[in-house]
Design an enzyme around this catalytic site. Structure first.
Site, PDB file in Angstrom:
ATOM      1  CE1 TYR A 179     -28.921  25.189   0.235  1.00  0.00           C
ATOM      2  CE2 TYR A 179     -30.757  24.075  -0.823  1.00  0.00           C
ATOM      3  CZ  TYR A 179     -29.457  24.060  -0.328  1.00  0.00           C
ATOM      4  OH  TYR A 179     -28.712  22.915  -0.376  1.00  0.00           O
TER       5      TYR A 179
HETATM    6  N1  NAD Z   1     -24.381  20.469  -5.098  1.00  0.00           N
HETATM    7  C1  NAD Z   1     -24.093  21.164  -3.993  1.00  0.00           C
HETATM    8  O1  NAD Z   1     -23.180  21.999  -3.973  1.00  0.00           O
HETATM    9  C2  NAD Z   1     -24.869  20.922  -2.718  1.00  0.00           C
HETATM   10  C3  NAD Z   1     -24.372  21.485  -1.548  1.00  0.00           C
HETATM   11  C4  NAD Z   1     -25.078  21.278  -0.366  1.00  0.00           C
HETATM   12  C5  NAD Z   1     -26.225  20.497  -0.346  1.00  0.00           C
HETATM   13  N2  NAD Z   1     -26.680  19.971  -1.500  1.00  0.00           N
HETATM   14  C6  NAD Z   1     -27.897  19.148  -1.420  1.00  0.00           C
HETATM   15  O2  NAD Z   1     -27.596  17.869  -1.986  1.00  0.00           O
HETATM   16  C7  NAD Z   1     -28.767  17.333  -2.610  1.00  0.00           C
HETATM   17  C8  NAD Z   1     -28.470  17.001  -4.068  1.00  0.00           C
HETATM   18  O3  NAD Z   1     -28.098  18.210  -4.670  1.00  0.00           O
HETATM   19  P1  NAD Z   1     -27.635  18.276  -6.210  1.00  0.00           P
HETATM   20  O4  NAD Z   1     -26.520  19.272  -6.267  1.00  0.00           O
HETATM   21  O5  NAD Z   1     -27.440  16.914  -6.731  1.00  0.00           O
HETATM   22  O6  NAD Z   1     -28.908  18.961  -6.881  1.00  0.00           O
HETATM   23  P2  NAD Z   1     -29.782  18.521  -8.154  1.00  0.00           P
HETATM   24  O7  NAD Z   1     -30.778  19.602  -8.345  1.00  0.00           O
HETATM   25  O8  NAD Z   1     -28.894  18.155  -9.267  1.00  0.00           O
HETATM   26  O9  NAD Z   1     -30.500  17.187  -7.645  1.00  0.00           O
HETATM   27  C9  NAD Z   1     -31.730  17.207  -6.959  1.00  0.00           C
HETATM   28  C10 NAD Z   1     -32.676  16.267  -7.719  1.00  0.00           C
HETATM   29  O10 NAD Z   1     -33.892  16.153  -6.984  1.00  0.00           O
HETATM   30  C11 NAD Z   1     -34.988  16.198  -7.890  1.00  0.00           C
HETATM   31  N3  NAD Z   1     -36.136  16.741  -7.150  1.00  0.00           N
HETATM   32  C12 NAD Z   1     -36.276  17.993  -6.658  1.00  0.00           C
HETATM   33  N4  NAD Z   1     -37.477  18.117  -6.049  1.00  0.00           N
HETATM   34  C13 NAD Z   1     -38.094  16.884  -6.143  1.00  0.00           C
HETATM   35  C14 NAD Z   1     -39.349  16.379  -5.725  1.00  0.00           C
HETATM   36  N5  NAD Z   1     -40.230  17.147  -5.082  1.00  0.00           N
HETATM   37  N6  NAD Z   1     -39.644  15.085  -6.002  1.00  0.00           N
HETATM   38  C15 NAD Z   1     -38.761  14.292  -6.669  1.00  0.00           C
HETATM   39  N7  NAD Z   1     -37.550  14.723  -7.113  1.00  0.00           N
HETATM   40  C16 NAD Z   1     -37.231  16.014  -6.843  1.00  0.00           C
HETATM   41  C17 NAD Z   1     -34.533  17.096  -9.041  1.00  0.00           C
HETATM   42  O11 NAD Z   1     -35.217  16.808 -10.253  1.00  0.00           O
HETATM   43  C18 NAD Z   1     -33.028  16.777  -9.117  1.00  0.00           C
HETATM   44  O12 NAD Z   1     -32.767  15.815 -10.104  1.00  0.00           O
HETATM   45  C19 NAD Z   1     -29.859  18.406  -2.436  1.00  0.00           C
HETATM   46  O13 NAD Z   1     -30.607  18.082  -1.270  1.00  0.00           O
HETATM   47  C20 NAD Z   1     -29.065  19.688  -2.206  1.00  0.00           C
HETATM   48  O14 NAD Z   1     -29.794  20.639  -1.457  1.00  0.00           O
HETATM   49  C21 NAD Z   1     -26.048  20.152  -2.697  1.00  0.00           C
HETATM   50  O1  UGB Z   2     -22.732  24.435   0.125  1.00  0.00           O
HETATM   51  C1  UGB Z   2     -23.968  24.571  -0.003  1.00  0.00           C
HETATM   52  O2  UGB Z   2     -24.777  24.156   0.820  1.00  0.00           O
HETATM   53  C2  UGB Z   2     -24.486  25.310  -1.221  1.00  0.00           C
HETATM   54  O3  UGB Z   2     -23.587  25.046  -2.264  1.00  0.00           O
HETATM   55  C3  UGB Z   2     -23.950  25.662  -3.492  1.00  0.00           C
HETATM   56  O4  UGB Z   2     -24.202  27.048  -3.281  1.00  0.00           O
HETATM   57  P1  UGB Z   2     -22.986  28.121  -3.469  1.00  0.00           P
HETATM   58  O5  UGB Z   2     -21.867  27.799  -2.554  1.00  0.00           O
HETATM   59  O6  UGB Z   2     -23.579  29.477  -3.408  1.00  0.00           O
HETATM   60  O7  UGB Z   2     -22.481  27.759  -4.943  1.00  0.00           O
HETATM   61  P2  UGB Z   2     -22.573  28.662  -6.281  1.00  0.00           P
HETATM   62  O8  UGB Z   2     -23.962  29.114  -6.500  1.00  0.00           O
HETATM   63  O9  UGB Z   2     -21.921  27.863  -7.330  1.00  0.00           O
HETATM   64  O10 UGB Z   2     -21.649  29.946  -5.940  1.00  0.00           O
HETATM   65  C4  UGB Z   2     -20.253  29.737  -5.678  1.00  0.00           C
HETATM   66  C5  UGB Z   2     -19.654  31.084  -5.295  1.00  0.00           C
HETATM   67  O11 UGB Z   2     -19.694  31.948  -6.430  1.00  0.00           O
HETATM   68  C6  UGB Z   2     -20.308  33.192  -6.076  1.00  0.00           C
HETATM   69  N1  UGB Z   2     -20.952  33.697  -7.299  1.00  0.00           N
HETATM   70  C7  UGB Z   2     -22.106  33.131  -7.764  1.00  0.00           C
HETATM   71  C8  UGB Z   2     -22.678  33.592  -8.936  1.00  0.00           C
HETATM   72  C9  UGB Z   2     -22.035  34.658  -9.646  1.00  0.00           C
HETATM   73  O12 UGB Z   2     -22.503  35.118 -10.699  1.00  0.00           O
HETATM   74  N2  UGB Z   2     -20.876  35.189  -9.135  1.00  0.00           N
HETATM   75  C10 UGB Z   2     -20.305  34.734  -7.983  1.00  0.00           C
HETATM   76  O13 UGB Z   2     -19.267  35.231  -7.558  1.00  0.00           O
HETATM   77  C11 UGB Z   2     -21.262  32.841  -4.949  1.00  0.00           C
HETATM   78  O14 UGB Z   2     -21.520  33.964  -4.120  1.00  0.00           O
HETATM   79  C12 UGB Z   2     -20.454  31.784  -4.189  1.00  0.00           C
HETATM   80  O15 UGB Z   2     -19.541  32.410  -3.324  1.00  0.00           O
HETATM   81  C13 UGB Z   2     -25.216  25.011  -4.008  1.00  0.00           C
HETATM   82  O16 UGB Z   2     -25.649  25.682  -5.207  1.00  0.00           O
HETATM   83  C14 UGB Z   2     -26.333  25.097  -3.033  1.00  0.00           C
HETATM   84  O17 UGB Z   2     -27.264  24.057  -3.436  1.00  0.00           O
HETATM   85  C15 UGB Z   2     -25.935  24.938  -1.579  1.00  0.00           C
HETATM   86  O18 UGB Z   2     -26.260  23.643  -1.242  1.00  0.00           O
END
Ligand code: NAD
Ligand code: UGB
Length: 376
Positions: A179
């Site tokens: 990822y």
């Molecule tokens: N939530 C977090 O903690 C977090 C942290 C860092 C980065 N991000 C990034 O932020 C963005 C949004 O994340 P999110 O948490 O809302 O995730 P999410 O999975 O809820 O949203 C992503 C959406 O994109 C759609 N999607 C995926 N692949 C697609 C494709 N090929 N065509 C069209 N639609 C597609 C999915 O159906 C989903 O609704 C992502 O790029 C993710 O990597 C999220």
């Molecule tokens: O900032 C990001 O870029 C990422 O943010 C998010 O990833 P993470 O920070 O890993 O969140 P998340 O899975 O909630 O785990 C939270 C904590 O719980 C720990 N963790 C997890 C599972 C478990 O069973 N136990 C545990 O301790 C685990 O090790 C971690 O320390 C987004 O999912 C990802 O899309 C990415 O964008």
């Protein structure tokens, strides 16, 4: 035999135009990819509320419960945002959208998110995070006028860095997960489209975003579900039982950062500004600058849910997770006016209130059962 696409036609075009119509002076017409997703829904709603034209695109994939995505869509529908159902890899669809409406900005959030799922389905990360990003940038560079692009990178690009807090200039060449590698690749690919085609591109490294309407595959979400069910939660620990921590960032703070990046995209001030007529290429950390251990996260949830968690402390598996994240947000503060204001306790309080309300209906309870298989 080629099947006709599920999009197009006069009624479809009418919905696209109405959704993207700008309703305020100097408003923007924004395409939000991933609009049925957690961050996408909140960003689309915020832009629509202030009078921007907003059009969504999402493929409603089953990475987690599509019913939750449909429920988010229903909210946006009521706000006048149309989410086109389709894949970001569909070049003809993207071209059609830019033909039908003059899109001024793209907020590109569609991606295969989640760190651990890459061990199960690596192809989905290449499909959505690499090929999909290229398809979006190809459509943007070919559009006339070209839109400014704001897209979601990730704190995971900092990988195995041990120097905290992480700054944008720190090395990002040691990703811990596929990822993270696809998000890093995205940053390099975006730089090429800025260099060759002069696309204005802003990458936002979000730090573990949480909040109402969140993602069931994330720990804060399935911990809540498991604590309420009396199921054990596995709290990861680093070497020598060191804590594992995240710079958890509340969704409303992330949305403000995204909207600021949209408004800043056209300006050439600040880092990566116009040099020799070059369009801006920028990367910002959007975090909370106050990391919290997973163990403390669980304690806050116990207090908010008034239920004792069944805790298992386990060594962090080699699944692509990193031990800690911590954002230096000086650059975003200075150039975007980004100032996170929500503590983990108050943010989780809002999440828990939403969670109890949303899963109180029988329909969604059954959905949460199905979801469990993904996150366990
Ligand atoms: N939530 C977090 O903690 C977090 C942290 C860092 C980065 N991000 C990034 O932020 C963005 C949004 O994340 P999110 O948490 O809302 O995730 P999410 O999975 O809820 O949203 C992503 C959406 O994109 C759609 N999607 C995926 N692949 C697609 C494709 N090929 N065509 C069209 N639609 C597609 C999915 O159906 C989903 O609704 C992502 O790029 C993710 O990597 C999220
Ligand atoms: O900032 C990001 O870029 C990422 O943010 C998010 O990833 P993470 O920070 O890993 O969140 P998340 O899975 O909630 O785990 C939270 C904590 O719980 C720990 N963790 C997890 C599972 C478990 O069973 N136990 C545990 O301790 C685990 O090790 C971690 O320390 C987004 O999912 C990802 O899309 C990415 O964008």
């Amino acid at each position: 035999m080629s099947t006709s696409p599920s999009w197009g036609g006069p009624a479809w075009e009418k919905r696209v135009r109405s959704s993207a119509r700008v309703r305020r002076a100097s408003g923007k017409s924004v395409l939000v990819t991933g609009a049925a997703g957690f961050v996408g829904m909140h960003v689309a709603a915020a832009l629509k509320r202030r009078g921007d034209g907003v059009l969504g695109l999402d493929n409603y994939n089953a990475y987690y419960d599509p019913d939750l995505k449909r429920a988010r869509q229903a909210l946006l529908d009521r706000a006048g945002v149309f989410i086109v159902e389709g894949d970001i890899n569909d070049a003809a669809l993207l071209r059609k959208l830019f033909d039908v409406v003059p899109i001024s900005h793209v907020v590109h959030l569609a991606a295969q998110a989640g760190v651990r799922h890459a061990l199960t389905d690596p192809g989905s990360y290449i499909h959505s995070n690499v090929a999909g990003l290229v398809a979006v940038l190809e459509a943007a560079k070919a559009a006339d006028p070209q839109p400014a692009v704001v897209w979601a990178s990730s704190s995971s690009v900092y990988g195995l860095n041990s120097k905290v807090p992480f700054s944008e200039a720190d090395r990002t060449d040691r990703p811990a997960s596929l990822y993270a590698a696809t998000k890093k690749a995205g940053e390099e690919i975006a730089h090429v489209y800025n260099n060759i085609y002069g696309l204005s591109i802003t990458g936002l490294r979000f730090f573990t975003v949480y909040g109402p309407w969140g993602r069931p595959d994330m720990a804060y979400f399935f911990f809540t579900r498991d604590i309420l069910r009396g199921k054990p939660v596995s709290i990861f620990e680093g070497p020598d039982h060191a804590t594992v921590a995240r710079d958890f960032t509340y969704i409303d703070d992330i949305v403000r950062g995204c909207v600021a990046a949209v408004d800043h995209a056209g300006k050439s001030t600040g880092s990566g500004g116009k040099k020799h007529g070059q369009a801006p290429f920028r990367i910002y950390n959007l975090g909370n600058t106050s990391p919290v251990s997973v163990s403390d996260l669980v304690s806050i949830l116990e207090q908010l849910l008034k239920v004792k968690a069944v805790k298992k402390f386990v060594k962090m598996p080699r699944n692509g997770d990193v031990q800690f994240t911590h954002a230096n947000i000086t650059l975003a503060e200075k150039e975007l006016g980004y100032h996170p204001t929500t503590s983990l306790h108050s943010g989780l309080k809002k999440f828990v209130r939403w969670y109890l309300e949303y899963y109180s209906t029988s329909l969604s309870k059954q959905a949460s059962e199905e979801d469990r298989s993904i996150s366990s």
